[in-house]
Design a protein around this motif. Structure first.
Motif, PDB file in Angstrom:
ATOM      1  N   TYR A   1      10.548  37.534  68.327  1.00  0.00           N
ATOM      2  CA  TYR A   1      10.741  38.774  69.460  1.00  0.00           C
ATOM      3  C   TYR A   1      11.914  38.117  70.318  1.00  0.00           C
ATOM      4  N   ILE A   2      12.461  39.230  70.884  1.00  0.00           N
ATOM      5  CA  ILE A   2      13.443  39.184  71.677  1.00  0.00           C
ATOM      6  C   ILE A   2      13.041  38.284  72.847  1.00  0.00           C
ATOM      7  N   ASP A   3      11.841  38.513  73.624  1.00  0.00           N
ATOM      8  CA  ASP A   3      11.542  37.970  74.780  1.00  0.00           C
ATOM      9  C   ASP A   3      10.203  37.968  75.097  1.00  0.00           C
ATOM     10  N   ILE A   4       9.419  37.370  75.779  1.00  0.00           N
ATOM     11  CA  ILE A   4       8.031  37.313  76.081  1.00  0.00           C
ATOM     12  C   ILE A   4       7.505  38.809  76.348  1.00  0.00           C
ATOM     13  N   GLU A   5       7.972  39.520  77.096  1.00  0.00           N
ATOM     14  CA  GLU A   5       7.699  41.055  77.329  1.00  0.00           C
ATOM     15  C   GLU A   5       7.585  41.582  76.019  1.00  0.00           C
ATOM     16  N   MET A   6       8.647  41.513  75.095  1.00  0.00           N
ATOM     17  CA  MET A   6       8.749  42.408  73.839  1.00  0.00           C
ATOM     18  C   MET A   6       7.448  41.974  73.068  1.00  0.00           C
ATOM     19  N   GLU A   7       7.010  40.515  73.122  1.00  0.00           N
ATOM     20  CA  GLU A   7       5.867  40.095  72.200  1.00  0.00           C
ATOM     21  C   GLU A   7       4.458  40.669  72.876  1.00  0.00           C
ATOM     22  N   LYS A   8       4.791  40.674  74.158  1.00  0.00           N
ATOM     23  CA  LYS A   8       3.412  41.285  74.884  1.00  0.00           C
ATOM     24  C   LYS A   8       3.111  42.778  74.470  1.00  0.00           C
ATOM     25  N   ASN A   9       4.177  43.464  74.546  1.00  0.00           N
ATOM     26  CA  ASN A   9       3.949  44.884  74.155  1.00  0.00           C
ATOM     27  C   ASN A   9       3.372  44.849  72.825  1.00  0.00           C
ATOM     28  N   ALA A  10       3.960  44.063  71.920  1.00  0.00           N
ATOM     29  CA  ALA A  10       3.641  44.296  70.514  1.00  0.00           C
ATOM     30  C   ALA A  10       2.130  43.861  70.362  1.00  0.00           C
ATOM     31  N   THR A  11       1.603  42.750  71.231  1.00  0.00           N
ATOM     32  CA  THR A  11       0.641  42.244  70.980  1.00  0.00           C
ATOM     33  C   THR A  11      -0.570  43.424  71.468  1.00  0.00           C
ATOM     34  N   THR A  12      -0.269  43.988  72.644  1.00  0.00           N
ATOM     35  CA  THR A  12      -0.972  44.993  73.281  1.00  0.00           C
ATOM     36  C   THR A  12      -0.981  46.405  72.759  1.00  0.00           C
ATOM     37  N   ASN A  13      -0.031  46.341  71.523  1.00  0.00           N
ATOM     38  CA  ASN A  13       0.191  47.796  70.884  1.00  0.00           C
ATOM     39  C   ASN A  13       0.804  48.865  71.787  1.00  0.00           C
ATOM     40  N   ASN A  14       1.704  48.453  72.687  1.00  0.00           N
ATOM     41  CA  ASN A  14       2.002  49.563  73.771  1.00  0.00           C
ATOM     42  C   ASN A  14       3.143  50.271  73.012  1.00  0.00           C
ATOM     43  N   PRO A  15       3.255  51.556  73.035  1.00  0.00           N
ATOM     44  CA  PRO A  15       4.347  52.378  72.654  1.00  0.00           C
ATOM     45  C   PRO A  15       5.657  51.889  73.098  1.00  0.00           C
ATOM     46  N   LEU A  16       6.849  52.171  72.294  1.00  0.00           N
ATOM     47  CA  LEU A  16       8.085  51.833  72.739  1.00  0.00           C
ATOM     48  C   LEU A  16       8.594  52.292  73.943  1.00  0.00           C
ATOM     49  N   SER A  17       9.138  51.617  74.803  1.00  0.00           N
ATOM     50  CA  SER A  17       9.625  52.538  76.042  1.00  0.00           C
ATOM     51  C   SER A  17      10.762  52.939  75.754  1.00  0.00           C
ATOM     52  N   THR A  18      11.388  53.968  76.973  1.00  0.00           N
ATOM     53  CA  THR A  18      12.548  54.683  76.829  1.00  0.00           C
ATOM     54  C   THR A  18      13.752  53.641  76.520  1.00  0.00           C
ATOM     55  N   GLU A  19      13.613  52.393  77.211  1.00  0.00           N
ATOM     56  CA  GLU A  19      14.928  51.387  77.153  1.00  0.00           C
ATOM     57  C   GLU A  19      14.838  50.656  75.716  1.00  0.00           C
ATOM     58  N   GLU A  20      13.646  50.798  75.029  1.00  0.00           N
ATOM     59  CA  GLU A  20      13.759  50.194  73.851  1.00  0.00           C
ATOM     60  C   GLU A  20      13.956  51.144  72.537  1.00  0.00           C
ATOM     61  N   ILE A  21      13.673  52.379  73.069  1.00  0.00           N
ATOM     62  CA  ILE A  21      14.403  53.264  72.005  1.00  0.00           C
ATOM     63  C   ILE A  21      15.915  53.599  72.277  1.00  0.00           C
ATOM     64  N   GLN A  22      16.394  53.449  73.362  1.00  0.00           N
ATOM     65  CA  GLN A  22      17.576  53.652  73.624  1.00  0.00           C
ATOM     66  C   GLN A  22      18.749  53.144  72.550  1.00  0.00           C
ATOM     67  N   ASP A  23      18.631  51.946  72.309  1.00  0.00           N
ATOM     68  CA  ASP A  23      19.526  50.976  71.669  1.00  0.00           C
ATOM     69  C   ASP A  23      18.925  50.796  70.083  1.00  0.00           C
ATOM     70  N   LEU A  24      18.132  51.648  69.572  1.00  0.00           N
ATOM     71  CA  LEU A  24      17.725  51.750  68.161  1.00  0.00           C
ATOM     72  C   LEU A  24      18.740  51.679  67.238  1.00  0.00           C
ATOM     73  N   GLY A  25      19.787  52.643  67.577  1.00  0.00           N
ATOM     74  CA  GLY A  25      20.967  52.661  66.425  1.00  0.00           C
ATOM     75  C   GLY A  25      21.742  51.587  66.686  1.00  0.00           C
ATOM     76  N   LEU A  26      21.920  50.968  67.852  1.00  0.00           N
ATOM     77  CA  LEU A  26      22.774  49.711  67.923  1.00  0.00           C
ATOM     78  C   LEU A  26      21.946  48.658  67.135  1.00  0.00           C
ATOM     79  N   LYS A  27      20.825  48.498  67.235  1.00  0.00           N
ATOM     80  CA  LYS A  27      20.009  47.331  66.833  1.00  0.00           C
ATOM     81  C   LYS A  27      19.854  47.522  65.042  1.00  0.00           C
ATOM     82  N   ALA A  28      19.839  48.692  64.745  1.00  0.00           N
ATOM     83  CA  ALA A  28      20.253  48.900  62.995  1.00  0.00           C
ATOM     84  C   ALA A  28      21.495  48.505  62.725  1.00  0.00           C
ATOM     85  N   THR A  29      22.486  48.630  63.527  1.00  0.00           N
ATOM     86  CA  THR A  29      23.693  48.414  63.124  1.00  0.00           C
ATOM     87  C   THR A  29      23.935  46.926  63.229  1.00  0.00           C
ATOM     88  N   SER A  30      23.395  46.165  64.227  1.00  0.00           N
ATOM     89  CA  SER A  30      23.380  44.732  64.298  1.00  0.00           C
ATOM     90  C   SER A  30      22.620  44.096  63.261  1.00  0.00           C
TER      91      SER A  30
END
Length: 1622
Positions: A271-300
């Motif tokens: 995971y990118i950082d602890i906060e991301m891992e925590k969101n995944a562990t607690t099954n939190n939905p993707l935040s607006t900030e996480e959604i924003q760069d999905l295209g850039l992340k697919a390119t990366s």
């Protein structure tokens, strides 16, 4: 949609589950083709020239027993003839069954003789072997009776061998009904080939189809859209750990393997950082900030995986173990994006270098934009295998033609994409130097005045210096300046142009300034507007008008005066012109007289009076009584008759000057023509638009020169003639040379100046002419990039004059051209000396040895030299006149002239492929015109080609003069013929030539670019700019994943252009069905193509949607489960299989009138079969109405041959069909090709019918009398018309239990839309409620697009049981109309957008009833209701349930202001008067408003309600009484007992399921139980599948149930516009 619902989608659904598979296949409803013939026909589609060579090997030694053997036999033979790309095309074509429609369009033929399986039809006589055929031919030839034989009609499905170009058609035609495996085939085939060219060999298959079901198809996509976002909240860690790679190792499918790799990669990433891992562990939905760069992340991610060696070891092992390319990974990621959204967001980092490159590219290309180039040509439309194959075939032919000129493949591609073809071009190595002042320039006049005055004035001296300066004008302005002509009247001494205003002199403009820096204070795109108050004649418009046409009175008096009054910076002038000595000449005399005797305001008043009088009396032609009366009001002493008869000297002098002006500028006088600072335009519908475009461009140039201080205050006196005085501006204009801007599609246009370019290589193949073998007269230039072919009757005086002018031109020192001559004699003219001379020279190629001077002397001697004598030139070259050479020369010339569209005797010139002409008998084309055409073509095209060739020939290639001239001329013709738009695009959209470009090379690609294939040896370069997380990318990548087998010799580059997102970009799983070749089972039979979704997340509900080519009309044929609500958790282990059927192909078109090119709106057309019924009435397949939107029309049909006719009624009274238009925009007339059309391609058919008005019907509007002609009563005429089948409806599917097929329409006609099992069950109950409340006959119309197989299976039994009629209708969404993506909005659109064309033309009234309604009244009341002239009637929204006040959106905001006193109506029930609806073109108005409003995705929230309510001032709504529709949500309970219908409206307050509300309606349960019992009985009897009887709609009804809205939700964004699901 709530943001929370969207971000939930981002939760990881990473690993494969044990979800049951969902598979989809598609089958054609057409008869299957014989496998061997299908293989041959597929080869013929790819390379028709090789079919007859291949047939020389038939019959085969052994008859193929299986499809595999048939295909292999043809492919093995084909490899001896076809290049590798074409072999691949044949393989793909077989997998697509691309040839099956063409074979299905043909009939099965029988010889009528036993044992005769392969035969020749010789004018009705049968030859079953070669001996019989020879005997028949010999008998016919001996009798010389070919002229008495009927002309046999060729079919589009026929095949003919390639013949050498010839002027004469074959005398005889033999039709070979072929079975290539028949013993007699070989001898008949070879005999027919040997009889060429006297006998035309036509091949038809004897038995093209076999009596089996249609083949399984590929070439389509399937999407599973996530329907309920709430069900995607799944723990990604739990699902990832529950499925290991070991579990997947046993699955051998490619898809699962790729899933496994991507799962492996994500599991290997932290995971990118602890906060991301925590969101995944607690099954939190993707935040607006996480959604924003999905295209850039697919390119990366793709950038990271493109180099496995540099990836972390754990990731590299995933890639190396499976050997998958980044393309496979991208395909897996995009087509299964909902599964991978969360790990992509939380585990992939975006390196700074990737982010910087993407942002750098965003400056060059719009963020998230998708664009595709094929060899530099921008590919329009959506991706699809059929379109790709067609485009690639075109590109292979283009590149091979250039390779044939000596270029390598890579050089050829670099040549066609060279930026010089699309960008600014400077033919000289330095910038264009513009010297101010010419012999006609205002600067020289000013200088002369200064010298004559001998003044020391500093300002005047500065102006003199300014006039002698040189300025730099950037090459980017060359296109703007090319073709300008001095349209002033200075050369004629003035007095020709009558000015309406003068900005520099009129007192009206006294307060305006002359400071040129005003131009700098305006935005470049806003220069042409009244706020530019510059007292200089910057824009000078001169109109040449024939005032015998009253429409030009209005132009001057209304449009021009209005523009002057509004203060636009334009000086307007006009020149009265006359075509002949008729009314135009008389009016020119009157106008010149008035202009000489009276002031400009009085002249303007004169025009206003003429315009008003003609307009008030609606006079299309000139009225001399009005002209005379208006003239008399001026009070002049001169006699009106004396003026019009030419007795006023000053007027005649002006006319003489005007005639010189029109000749100099090439003004014909037939139609209005105008000049904008020397730029010529037609004065048609688009003239003011053209004026604005041209003026803005010219003023932008001036703005730049002012900014650069090239123009200063000393330049003010030069501005009014600035464009006239440029060195590039011509003093005269030949209208044939300068290609004109496209004319309005609503105005006729002459051929003069229309741009027409031929590919010289292709022209040579069709005529036998070759630039390499013909003889040329050459100039002394070292390089001759321009090649001119002069076509004329060389023995006529006019033709010899043209030859002399051509030779005079080429003898000029500065000429860069070579010229050759072709003979195009007038019909019946004898041969003469000159043509015989050219024939000999051409046959001996001695023309190049003769200098232009020698050539001219030779021409002079032909005036006295006898043609039979030997002619010896002074230089000693002997020329022997040869009749055989003359015949060959004549044949070549006439063939080329015919291909160029010239009639015998007409003159024209072909300049590097561009046709100039044909010239009218009265026109001249002198040596100066030749020079002008050379200069013009060098600037526009040839110079660019020469530069591009020099740039690509970087390998030291040396060319002699002949090779260089040939290369440039042919390459120029190829590349610019390719740029020309299809005539239909030019006719419909005024499309300009489309230059190829290589703008993609400006993009950075260190991290975002991926390359595939062999660049150097490829015939096609495909470049894609894609947002990796777009629906377009899903389709493109799914196709290109198999590029190596599908498209060998295609090199492609992929640039990723991600967008930033505010919500999950892809909410669907997607598959595309395409295979490089047919797959066979162990017995040699074809394995049906299908798409499979494995490992879907089990909890969500999906909607299955088909993504098919635009020309396909498909429907589900078999499916045991609800395709609208696919929930894997409820499926059995073997999953869901859906079988779809391709029922029809779309035949669409654009109709136009012959004279005006305007759409013949309201005309009703029909397709009929070629065979007739017993009563000699053709069987009608479909009918439709031409709409005003682009004259659009649409039919559906199966493969076959049909007739296009005008339906009985007003259209047939007004129009005749001039051309069916099945062969393109310029299709032959019905006299030449008949009224037939053939549907024989999976890409459907586009028609361009031309209709001509009957005499006396020139002003009749078909729609104006429609209501009176049709009426509303059931008349005898109505009875006849009602036999016509409905639009897009098969008679086999139009079922009735109470009337025979073809009976008149029912008393009550109801249409509805249902999608999914729940709504189909509601629809069944609605039907029962209608029937229980009426004694009238009832017919239900269902929009077929959305019905399930189970409903289609059930409804015939229900119709039979309950005694009603039903019919299925559909309409393919037009390509020019903005589409909707959500299925719900598509359904709403079908309720309102196509009412005028959805139903048969004889249906007068139809009632829409929502599927979930209960009817309590007799709907006959609505049928009989008087709508008081409105086209439809709706019920206003209920206003007496006060609990819902906060949800009544129409009482606040936009709707409150817009509606005023008008009510807002609900769309659950409405009645449509189709006669009135069509009469007032309501459909056109609705579609036009929809097209405008839908550009904003936030508008039309309730499309089917908002649209009619929005335009009810233009299309009035009759408000039905409130009792006609009651729903609990909006209406008070105290009037429930009066309700005539009850609708289950959504309740935004309680969110109560519809089923719960339905059960509170007393009769609903009764109807529901009755339908359930009936369905159960059908299932027990085995008449339907049991699933429909046991389907639990109550479960579906509660799906997605959420909590009631709280009070503070009222007025929230998502509750402002509640609407039913359907």
């Amino acid at each position: 949609m709530h943001l929370g619902a969207l971000v939930v989608l981002g939760c990881a659904l990473l690993a494969l589950s044990t979800s049951p598979p969902v598979s989809v296949s598609l089958r054609s409803s057409f008869s299957a083709a014989d496998p061997l013939l299908e293989a041959l026909e597929t080869l013929a589609l790819a390379t028709p020239e090789h079919l007859f060579s291949l047939l020389n090997h038939f019959p085969l030694p052994l008859k193929p027993a299986t499809p595999e053997e048939s295909h292999r036999a043809v492919l093995d033979l084909a490899k001896n003839y076809l290049p590798l790309p074409e072999v691949a095309v044949v393989n793909v074509g077989l997998a697509l069954h691309a040839a099956s429609p063409k074979l299905a369009a043909q009939h099965i033929h029988e010889s009528g003789r036993e044992g005769c399986e392969d035969w020749v039809d010789w004018y009705g006589r049968i030859a079953c072997n070669a001996e019989e055929l020879r005997l028949l031919v010999e008998t016919s030839v001996a009798g010389s009776d070919f002229e008495s034989q009927p002309k046999l009609k060729r079919l589009p499905t026929d095949h003919t061998p390639h013949l050498q170009p010839s002027l004469d058609a074959p005398r005889w035609t033999a039709i070979h009904y072929a079975d290539p495996m028949a013993p007699e085939f070989s001898l008949l085939h070879s005999t027919l080939l040997s009889l060429s060219p006297d006998v035309e060999y036509v091949l038809r298959w004897a038995r093209p189809v076999i009596a089996t079901d249609g083949p399984y198809l590929s070439g389509f996509g399937v999407a599973l859209d996530l329907k309920k976002m709430d069900y995607l909240a799944v723990d990604d860690r739990k699902r990832a750990s529950s499925t290991s790679r070991d579990h997947l190792a046993g699955n051998e499918s490619q898809e699962d393997n790729e899933h496994d790799v991507l799962s492996c990669i994500f599991e290997a990433m932290s995971y990118i950082d602890i906060e991301m891992e925590k969101n995944a562990t607690t099954n939190n939905p993707l935040s607006t900030e996480e959604i924003q760069d999905l295209g850039l992340k697919a390119t990366s991610l793709l950038s990271l995986l493109s180099d496995p060696a540099s990836s972390p070891p754990a990731i590299s092992s995933c890639l190396l173990k499976n050997s998958l390319t980044p393309l496979h990974i991208l395909n897996t990621l995009s087509t299964n994006f909902p599964r991978y959204a969360a790990p992509l967001a939380r585990k992939v980092r975006v390196p700074d270098a990737v982010r910087d490159e993407v942002q750098e590219n965003w400056v060059k290309a719009m963020m998230g934009m998708n664009m595709v180039w094929v060899n530099g040509r921008v590919l329009e439309g959506e991706a699809g295998i059929f379109g790709l194959l067609r485009n690639f075939a075109r590109e292979r032919a283009l590149i091979r033609s250039l390779v044939g000129l000596g270029l390598s493949r890579s050089q050829a591609i670099d040549f066609v994409v060279h930026p010089v073809h699309s960008g600014p071009f400077d033919p000289s190595p330095s910038k264009l130097k513009v010297k101010k002042g010419t012999m006609f320039g205002s600067a020289e006049r000013f200088a002369q005045e200064v010298l004559r005055a001998d003044t020391e004035n500093d300002v005047e001296a500065e102006a003199l210096i300014e006039g002698q300066r040189k300025y730099d004008i950037s090459p980017k302005w060359n296109d703007l300046l090319d073709g300008l002509v001095d349209s002033s009247d200075r050369l004629e001494g003035g007095g020709v142009i009558l000015w309406r205003n003068d900005i520099e002199e009129d007192t009206k403009y006294a307060e305006w300034g002359t400071d040129l820096t005003q131009l700098l204070r305006m935005h470049p795109s806003q220069l042409f507007n009244p706020y530019l108050r510059l007292r200089i004649n910057v824009i000078n418009v001169v109109l040449a008008l024939d005032f015998s046409q009253p429409r030009f009175f209005s132009l001057i008096a209304n449009q021009v005066d209005n523009i002057v009054a509004r203060g636009f910076p334009v000086r307007w002038g006009f020149v009265p012109v006359a075509v002949d000595d008729g009314d135009g000449l008389k009016m020119a005399r009157i106008i010149y007289y008035v202009a000489q005797k009276f002031s400009r305001p009085e002249v303007a008043s004169f025009f206003r009076s003429l315009s008003a009088a003609h307009t008030q009396q609606q006079l299309p032609a000139l009225s001399w009584s009005i002209v005379h009366a208006t003239f008399n009001t001026l009070g002049t002493a001169d006699n009106f008759v004396d003026i019009t008869s030419g007795k006023v000297p000053s007027v005649e002098e002006a006319l003489d000057s005007a005639r010189r002006w029109t000749r100099r500028l090439g003004v014909s006088g037939k139609d209005g023509e105008g000049f904008v600072n020397g730029r010529w335009y037609e004065v048609g519908d688009n003239f003011l638009r053209d004026l604005q475009t041209e003026a803005v461009g010219q003023m932008q140039l001036l703005q730049e020169l002012v900014y650069l201080e090239e123009l200063t205050s000393a330049s003010v006196s030069l501005i009014s003639t600035f464009f006239y005085d440029l060195p590039t501006t011509l003093s005269s204009r030949n209208p044939y040379i300068f290609s004109k801007a496209p004319a309005s599609v609503h105005a006729p246009s002459s051929s003069i100046g229309n741009l027409k370019i031929f590919d010289l290589g292709d022209l040579g193949k069709r005529t036998g002419w070759s630039s390499l073998t013909c003889a040329w007269v050459t100039s002394d230039a070292e390089r001759m990039p321009v090649s001119m072919v002069v076509i004329a009757d060389l023995d006529s005086a006019e033709g010899q004059a043209l030859v002399r002018e051509a030779v005079t031109f080429v003898s000029r020192k500065e000429s860069q051209s070579r010229i050759t001559f072709l003979h195009n004699p007038a019909a019946g003219s004898p041969s003469g000396n000159v043509s015989s001379f050219f024939a000999h020279i051409g046959s001996t190629s001695n023309l190049g040895e003769i200098s232009p001077d020698m050539f001219k002397r030779a021409l002079d001697k032909f005036e006295t030299q006898d043609a039979t004598q030997v002619f010896v030139t002074d230089e000693g070259i002997t020329l022997q006149l040869d009749p055989q050479a003359h015949t060959a020369f004549l044949t070549t010339g006439r063939l080329l002239a015919r291909e160029a569209g010239l009639r015998p005797g007409e003159q024209a010139i072909i300049v590097n492929g561009r046709l100039i002409g044909p010239f009218s008998p009265t026109s001249e084309f002198v040596s100066e015109d030749f020079a002008t055409s050379e200069t013009y073509e060098m600037k526009k095209r040839v110079g660019r080609v020469a530069q591009a060739i020099e740039d690509v020939l970087t390998d030291g290639t040396e060319l002699d003069a002949l090779a260089y001239a040939n290369l440039v001329s042919v390459a120029s013709s190829i590349v610019y013929a390719d740029q020309q738009p299809d005539p239909s695009e030019a006719g419909l959209f005024d499309s300009a030539p489309r230059a190829r470009n290589s703008n993609y090379r400006l993009l950075s690609g260190s991290y975002t670019k991926f390359e595939f294939g062999d660049r150097e040896n490829a015939l096609t370069h495909l470049v894609l700019l894609l947002d990796p997380l777009s629906e377009g990318a899903q389709k493109w990548i799914a196709i290109l994943e198999k590029h190596e087998e599908l498209f060998p010799e295609v090199y492609f580059e992929l640039y990723l252009n991600p967008a930033q997102h505010s919500e999950i970009p892809l909410k669907r799983f997607y598959r595309y069905s395409v295979e490089p070749r047919v797959q066979y089972d162990n017995e040699g039979n074809e394995i049906p193509a299908q798409v499979i979704f494995n490992g879907l997340p089990v909890d969500p509900i999906y909607t299955l949607g088909m993504d098919v080519p635009p020309s396909w009309l498909v429907r589900p044929r078999e499916a045991l489960y609800d395709l609208d609500n696919v929930q894997p958790s409820t499926l059995p282990p073997d999953g869901l299989h859906a079988l779809f059927s391709l029922d029809y192909l779309v035949v669409e078109g654009h109709a136009r009138e012959t004279k005006s090119n305007s759409p013949p709106r309201g005309v009703q057309l029909q397709l009929t079969t070629s065979s007739s019924a017993a009563n000699n009435t053709p069987s009608v397949v479909d009918d439709t109405q031409v709409v005003a939107n682009l004259g659009y029309l649409q039919f559906k049909a199966r493969p076959g041959t049909f007739n296009l006719t005008i339906r009985d009624g007003g259209g047939r009274e007004v129009y005749d069909i001039a051309s069916v238009g099945s062969e393109g925009w310029n299709s032959p007339s019905v006299e030449d090709s008949g009224e037939e059309l053939t549907v024989m391609s999976f890409e459907g058919l586009t028609l361009y019918p031309r209709l001509t008005r009957k005499p006396g019907m020139e002003k009749v509007d078909v729609l104006a009398g429609l209501q009176q002609r049709s009426g509303h009563s059931q008349t005898v005429i109505h009875d006849i018309l009602s036999k016509v089948s409905s639009l897009f409806t098969s008679k086999s599917e139009s079922t009735t239990a109470v009337a025979e097929t073809g009976a008149r329409q029912a008393d009550i006609n109801i249409f509805t839309v249902a999608s999914g099992l729940l709504y189909e069950r509601f629809a069944s109950i609605m039907i029962l409620s209608v029937l229980r409340n009426t004694n009238s006959s009832v017919k239900f119309w269902f929009i077929e697009n959305f019905l399930s197989p189970s409903f289609l299976e059930f409804i015939p039994h229900m119709a039979e049981e309950y005694g009603f009629q039903y019919e299925l209708v559909t309409y393919k969404w037009p390509s020019w109309l903005r589409t909707q993506k959500e299925k719900q909005r598509v359904i709403w659109a079908y309720k309102i957008l196509f009412l005028d064309v959805l139903f048969p033309m004889d249906l007068n009234k139809v009632i829409f009833v929502d599927a979930d309604q209960i009817v309590r009244a007799d709907l006959q009341e609505l049928v009989d209701l008087d709508l008081h002239g409105a086209p439809y009637g709706y019920t206003p929204m209920g206003d007496d349930n006060y609990e819902m006040e906060g949800f009544r959106f129409w009482k606040t905001g936009y709707w409150k202001d817009f509606l005023g006193d008008l009510p807002y109506h609900i769309s659950a029930l409405y009645v449509v008067d189709l006669v009135r609806f069509r009469q007032m073109a309501a459909g056109d108005i609705l579609r036009g408003q929809y097209q405008m409003l839908s550009a904003d995705p936030n508008s039309l929230a309730n499309l089917d309600q908002d649209l009619p309510n929005n335009i009810q001032r233009d299309v009035p709504i009759f408000s039905l009484h409130e009792d006609w529709l009651w729903c609990e949500t909006w209406c008070g309970a105290d009037r429930l007992h009066r309700a005539k219908t009850i609708d289950l409206c959504q309740n935004p307050l309680t969110k109560e399921p519809k089923l719960s509300r339905a059960r509170r309606i007393p009769e609903w349960e009764e109807y529901d139980n009755e339908i359930a019992q009936f369905a159960g009985r059908l299932a027990t009897e085995g008449k339907i599948q049991s699933s429909i009887a046991t389907a639990r709609s109550d479960v579906l009804a509660n799906v997605g149930l959420v909590q009631p809205a709280h009070n503070d939700d009222v007025g929230g964004k998502d509750l402002q516009h509640p609407h039913d699901e359907l």
